[in-house]
Design an enzyme around this catalytic site. Sequence first.
Site, mmCIF file in Angstrom:
data_model
loop_
_atom_site.group_PDB
_atom_site.id
_atom_site.type_symbol
_atom_site.label_atom_id
_atom_site.label_comp_id
_atom_site.label_asym_id
_atom_site.label_seq_id
_atom_site.Cartn_x
_atom_site.Cartn_y
_atom_site.Cartn_z
ATOM 1 C CE LYS A 55 -55.727 21.707 -14.817
ATOM 2 N NZ LYS A 55 -56.801 22.446 -14.122
ATOM 3 C CD GLN A 99 -56.576 24.020 -10.794
ATOM 4 O OE1 GLN A 99 -56.472 24.188 -12.011
ATOM 5 N NE2 GLN A 99 -56.946 22.862 -10.272
ATOM 6 C CG ASP A 122 -61.696 25.092 -16.371
ATOM 7 O OD1 ASP A 122 -61.327 23.929 -16.556
ATOM 8 O OD2 ASP A 122 -61.181 25.866 -15.543
HETATM 9 N N1 GUN Z 1 -60.011 21.889 -9.923
HETATM 10 C C1 GUN Z 1 -60.195 20.550 -10.082
HETATM 11 N N2 GUN Z 1 -60.495 20.258 -11.357
HETATM 12 C C2 GUN Z 1 -60.518 21.443 -12.033
HETATM 13 C C3 GUN Z 1 -60.753 21.783 -13.392
HETATM 14 O O1 GUN Z 1 -61.021 20.939 -14.265
HETATM 15 N N3 GUN Z 1 -60.649 23.104 -13.692
HETATM 16 C C4 GUN Z 1 -60.364 24.057 -12.741
HETATM 17 N N4 GUN Z 1 -60.315 25.329 -13.135
HETATM 18 N N5 GUN Z 1 -60.141 23.765 -11.483
HETATM 19 C C5 GUN Z 1 -60.201 22.462 -11.124
#
Ligand code: GUN
Length: 295
Positions: A55, A99, A122
């Site tokens: 990311k 996350q 998110d």
């Molecule tokens: N863990 C797996 N997919 C995601 C996501 O799209 N966002 C976040 N914050 N954690 C994740």
Amino acid sequence: MCAVHNTQLLSGQPVAQQILQSVQQEVVALPGRPPSVVFLRVGEDGASVSYVQQKSKKAAEVGIHSNVRVFPETISEASLLQEIARLNDDPSVDGILLQAPLPKPLSFTNLTNTIRPEKDVDGFCAVHCGRLWQEGDALVPCTPAGIVELLKYYRIQTAGEQVVIVNRSSIVGKPLGALLLQHSEFGNATVTFCHSHTTSLSSITQQADILVLACGKPHAFGKNFVKKGAVVIDVGITRVAANNERGYVLQGDADAEDLMGHAAALTPVPGGVGLLTVAMLMKNTLRAYHLCHNR
Ligand code: GUN
């Protein structure tokens, strides 16, 4: 039933590239500082370390400023709440991402619900979740939003189709179901959710015109679960031990080899939905920047 000779591989690459290119062009043209996002990671879960790195790297590529904050597994919920409160009030931060998964006993839901909706890149907080189900103006969770972009790009119609989603999480299954139910061109589907308590799973998945797999069971879904001519969207991504440099390979939930010539189309793992999750996060961060600047 239609005969399937070739299974189309639905690569996420061109779809992600198109999204990222448009984000980058918009970011370059912004006045003042670039959009900025903070990634909060707790502990050293290998997959989470890798996702946050991806990311961060993608953010740099499109001109978005990012910062990774890492906390020990032993951090208290109160300390994380304090950190989120500080970032909520920091005008130099447009986006906050926590996350998942979090180590026990931290509550992901409690914590994400304290992120200011304008900064919730998110789209997991209760405000965006509610707006999504109301078909209002929400920041939409990145993986489901990416899947819809993929369906649009490859012109896979959803209206009137039977969609079966093998997942009921707030990250993938529920928001994807909400999107595909919407009164919109790439909505209007008949949606069924399956989960760990579902009985006769294969009898349900066999009904699907579009089957979405996100249960983390590597290569578990072959012909026996899939109707001939169905479209399979594989969101599963499991690290399976292997004798290579990294020590593992990534495997989806679909048994791709078994489905060749049986499914009409299939997203690859890696190189499918995962690329879109990251691309949509960049798009959401740009939206968060605008939301924060128009307050
Ligand atoms: N863990 C797996 N997919 C995601 C996501 O799209 N966002 C976040 N914050 N954690 C994740």
